[in-house]
Design a protein around this motif. Structure first.
Motif, PDB file in Angstrom:
ATOM      1  N   GLY A  68     -27.452  -4.493  25.885  1.00 44.63           N
ATOM      2  CA  GLY A  68     -27.357  -3.214  25.193  1.00 44.63           C
ATOM      3  C   GLY A  68     -28.362  -3.109  24.061  1.00 44.63           C
ATOM      4  N   GLY A  69     -28.582  -4.209  23.342  1.00 43.46           N
ATOM      5  CA  GLY A  69     -29.572  -4.212  22.278  1.00 43.46           C
ATOM      6  C   GLY A  69     -30.977  -3.988  22.807  1.00 43.46           C
ATOM      7  N   VAL A  70     -31.308  -4.591  23.949  1.00 45.56           N
ATOM      8  CA  VAL A  70     -32.636  -4.410  24.548  1.00 45.56           C
ATOM      9  C   VAL A  70     -32.863  -2.946  24.913  1.00 45.56           C
ATOM     10  N   LEU A  71     -31.866  -2.323  25.554  1.00 47.24           N
ATOM     11  CA  LEU A  71     -32.025  -0.920  25.940  1.00 47.24           C
ATOM     12  C   LEU A  71     -32.129  -0.012  24.720  1.00 47.24           C
ATOM     13  N   GLY A  72     -31.380  -0.334  23.669  1.00 49.35           N
ATOM     14  CA  GLY A  72     -31.466   0.461  22.456  1.00 49.35           C
ATOM     15  C   GLY A  72     -32.852   0.437  21.850  1.00 49.35           C
ATOM     16  N   ASP A  73     -33.517  -0.721  21.918  1.00 44.46           N
ATOM     17  CA  ASP A  73     -34.879  -0.823  21.391  1.00 44.46           C
ATOM     18  C   ASP A  73     -35.902  -0.190  22.330  1.00 44.46           C
ATOM     19  N   ARG A  74     -35.683  -0.288  23.628  1.00 42.88           N
ATOM     20  CA  ARG A  74     -36.696   0.166  24.582  1.00 42.88           C
ATOM     21  C   ARG A  74     -36.679   1.669  24.817  1.00 42.88           C
ATOM     22  N   ASP A  98     -18.971  -0.053  24.889  1.00 46.04           N
ATOM     23  CA  ASP A  98     -19.193  -0.573  23.534  1.00 46.04           C
ATOM     24  C   ASP A  98     -20.405  -1.497  23.472  1.00 46.04           C
ATOM     25  N   ALA A  99     -20.600  -2.288  24.524  1.00 48.38           N
ATOM     26  CA  ALA A  99     -21.709  -3.247  24.537  1.00 48.38           C
ATOM     27  C   ALA A  99     -23.055  -2.548  24.402  1.00 48.38           C
ATOM     28  N   PHE A 100     -23.162  -1.344  24.879  1.00 46.52           N
ATOM     29  CA  PHE A 100     -24.414  -0.600  24.772  1.00 46.52           C
ATOM     30  C   PHE A 100     -24.422   0.325  23.551  1.00 46.52           C
ATOM     31  N   TYR A 101     -23.248   0.808  23.186  1.00 43.44           N
ATOM     32  CA  TYR A 101     -23.156   1.793  22.103  1.00 43.44           C
ATOM     33  C   TYR A 101     -23.287   1.153  20.717  1.00 43.44           C
ATOM     34  N   GLY A 146     -42.254  -7.503  29.101  1.00 43.41           N
ATOM     35  CA  GLY A 146     -41.517  -8.617  29.658  1.00 43.41           C
ATOM     36  C   GLY A 146     -40.204  -8.171  30.271  1.00 43.41           C
ATOM     37  N   SER A 147     -39.449  -9.131  30.757  1.00 46.15           N
ATOM     38  CA  SER A 147     -38.186  -8.846  31.411  1.00 46.15           C
ATOM     39  C   SER A 147     -37.100  -8.532  30.382  1.00 46.15           C
ATOM     40  N   LEU A 148     -35.983  -7.981  30.875  1.00 47.99           N
ATOM     41  CA  LEU A 148     -34.861  -7.692  29.994  1.00 47.99           C
ATOM     42  C   LEU A 148     -34.314  -8.973  29.374  1.00 47.99           C
ATOM     43  N   ALA A 149     -34.238 -10.036  30.176  1.00 43.14           N
ATOM     44  CA  ALA A 149     -33.728 -11.308  29.666  1.00 43.14           C
ATOM     45  C   ALA A 149     -34.629 -11.864  28.572  1.00 43.14           C
ATOM     46  N   ALA A 150     -35.936 -11.786  28.789  1.00 44.02           N
ATOM     47  CA  ALA A 150     -36.872 -12.286  27.779  1.00 44.02           C
ATOM     48  C   ALA A 150     -36.767 -11.482  26.495  1.00 44.02           C
ATOM     49  N   ALA A 151     -36.608 -10.162  26.622  1.00 43.64           N
ATOM     50  CA  ALA A 151     -36.470  -9.323  25.439  1.00 43.64           C
ATOM     51  C   ALA A 151     -35.182  -9.629  24.692  1.00 43.64           C
ATOM     52  N   ALA A 152     -34.089  -9.875  25.431  1.00 41.58           N
ATOM     53  CA  ALA A 152     -32.827 -10.221  24.788  1.00 41.58           C
ATOM     54  C   ALA A 152     -32.936 -11.555  24.048  1.00 41.58           C
ATOM     55  N   LEU A 153     -33.566 -12.533  24.677  1.00 44.95           N
ATOM     56  CA  LEU A 153     -33.745 -13.837  24.038  1.00 44.95           C
ATOM     57  C   LEU A 153     -34.657 -13.738  22.824  1.00 44.95           C
ATOM     58  N   ASP A 154     -35.608 -12.809  22.856  1.00 48.41           N
ATOM     59  CA  ASP A 154     -36.494 -12.631  21.714  1.00 48.41           C
ATOM     60  C   ASP A 154     -35.715 -12.111  20.509  1.00 48.41           C
TER      61      ASP A 154
END
Length: 435
Positions: free
Chosen positions: A86-92, A138-141, A221-229
């Protein structure tokens, strides 16, 4: 205090670590209308969700205690699993677009669940499905919502803006229980779902009216890489890492103390239900008072030290609650209280004030220290930290109370919270943070 740090996409941000001359925020300057409108919608959403959570739990306990536990787990597990995504999508794609999508989804789901509930009754599978939907959305919001103040308010006014939001959220949570109890009896869970759909509709209209700055950053990069970043940044930046420590401590120690241990203390000391409610209310009142003061006057200049002192004050207040004893006098006059309940209420008030002092300085510090490219991801890590620690300590402290008694099991979180504050005091980067 701040230093410039070069970040991804060539953006420059301010991370608080070294002393500089800071310009004090103008306490008389009005917050932007767009932010005030968004806060109003956010408070309505918090109230609607609080009422729904109460009604959902109440209906689940009608089946069994185990069912209520499963429903609570159904809310928390998907939230924890998908927060980083959810954090990755919020930033992207932008916080506003994510929140609009989530609100529209919840309107549809609330209407669907209300219809099915009307036709089939409160079946266990339906309660679990409702819990799963709430947790997943909630995880995305939540990460997107946490990043919105940075997109709507100038950095100098973040402490006041967040203080207003925190105070409004506390008031909404305070009244959600009584309102939920009234509504679940009068209109049932189906009616509560319809009202929650209305609250989401209010927030959706607000989001369509406002236009925050920043609409997402280019994907890389991938969603996983962005989340780990986002996780990497949160763990390696000294300021963010310290706030994570303290956030986990408050989420895993203070919240269970008042939701699980407080009723056990009430039974141990012979307080009646009204006495236990007084102590819980005093805790909320302390936090509301401090966050409103920050919203009105602004934050203290030494924000890092203020957050640390808030942790220490909260620990002291919690210890006072644990050590207070004595039964409530068996009188219809609620003002006639034995000596034990008054120190407990005072301790809860102090604990709430310390919590407000911490939150009112830590939250704007996080938003100021986070690169604009990582706002939602860092918020996701913060929420995840609180969610995971709460899931763990809810069970540990409950079991500990059965073994050692309510007093000892409440003193232990107070001691651990104090240790967390002292550890944060040992971080020079965090200790030197200024508003």
């Amino acid at each position: 205090m701040a230093r410039r740090a070069e970040l991804d996409h060539g953006e420059t941000t301010m991370t608080a670590t070294a002393p500089q001359t800071a310009t004090a925020p103008q306490t008389g300057t009005a917050l932007p209308r767009a932010y005030l409108l968004w806060v109003s919608g956010a408070v309505v959403s918090i109230l609607g969700n609080g009422v729904l959570y109460f009604a959902l739990g109440w209906t689940a306990t009608g089946h069994s205690g185990a069912t209520a536990g499963l429903v609570l787990t159904a809310v928390n597990v998907p939230r924890a699993l998908f927060l980083l995504l959810g954090g990755v999508l919020g930033d992207r794609i932008g916080a506003r677009l994510v929140m609009i999508t989530c609100d529209a989804t919840m309107i549809a789901l609330c209407l669907l669940f209300a219809l099915v509930l009307h036709l089939s009754g409160p079946q266990v599978w339906l309660l679990l499905a409702t819990g799963l939907a709430l947790g997943l959305v909630d995880a995305f919001y939540l990460p997107a919502s946490g990043s919105m103040p940075r997109l709507l308010v100038q950095p100098a006014h973040l402490p006041r803006a967040l203080g207003l939001r925190q105070a409004g959220g506390q008031v909404a949570n305070l009244v959600a229980g009584p309102v939920g109890g009234l509504l679940v009896v009068s209109v049932g869970l189906a009616g509560v779902l319809l009202l929650d759909a209305l609250s989401f509709a209010v927030v959706l209209v607000v989001l369509l009216l406002i236009r925050p700055t920043g609409g997402g950053v280019p994907a890389g990069g991938s969603l996983a890489a962005a989340a780990l970043d986002g996780l990497r940044l949160s763990l390696t930046d000294p300021v963010l890492r310290t706030v994570l420590l303290l956030t986990g401590a408050f989420g895993g120690l203070v919240l269970p103390a008042f939701s699980i241990l407080m009723p056990m203390l009430a039974h141990t000391h012979g307080w009646n239900a009204r006495g236990a409610g007084l102590v819980a209310g005093a805790n909320a009142l302390g936090m509301i008072a401090v966050t409103l003061a920050i919203a009105r006057r602004g934050a203290l200049e030494r924000a890092g030290l203020a957050a640390v002192w808030g942790t220490v004050v909260a620990a002291a207040g919690l210890a006072l609650v644990a050590l207070s004893g004595g039964p409530v006098l068996p009188s219809a006059d609620f003002t006639l209280l034995a000596h034990g309940l008054l120190p407990a209420a005072l301790g809860a008030l102090v604990c709430g004030a310390g919590t407000g002092l911490f939150a009112g300085h830590a939250s704007p510090t996080v938003l100021s220290a986070t690169p604009g490219t990582h706002l939602a991801r860092v918020q996701a890590v913060l929420v995840l930290t609180q969610t995971v620690t709460l899931l763990v300590t809810n069970n540990l402290l409950g079991g500990l109370a059965d073994l050692t008694g309510a007093v000892t099991s409440t003193l232990i979180p107070a001691g651990l919270l104090l240790i967390a504050g002292l550890l944060a005091l040992g971080s020079p980067g965090f200790r030197q943070v200024r508003s």
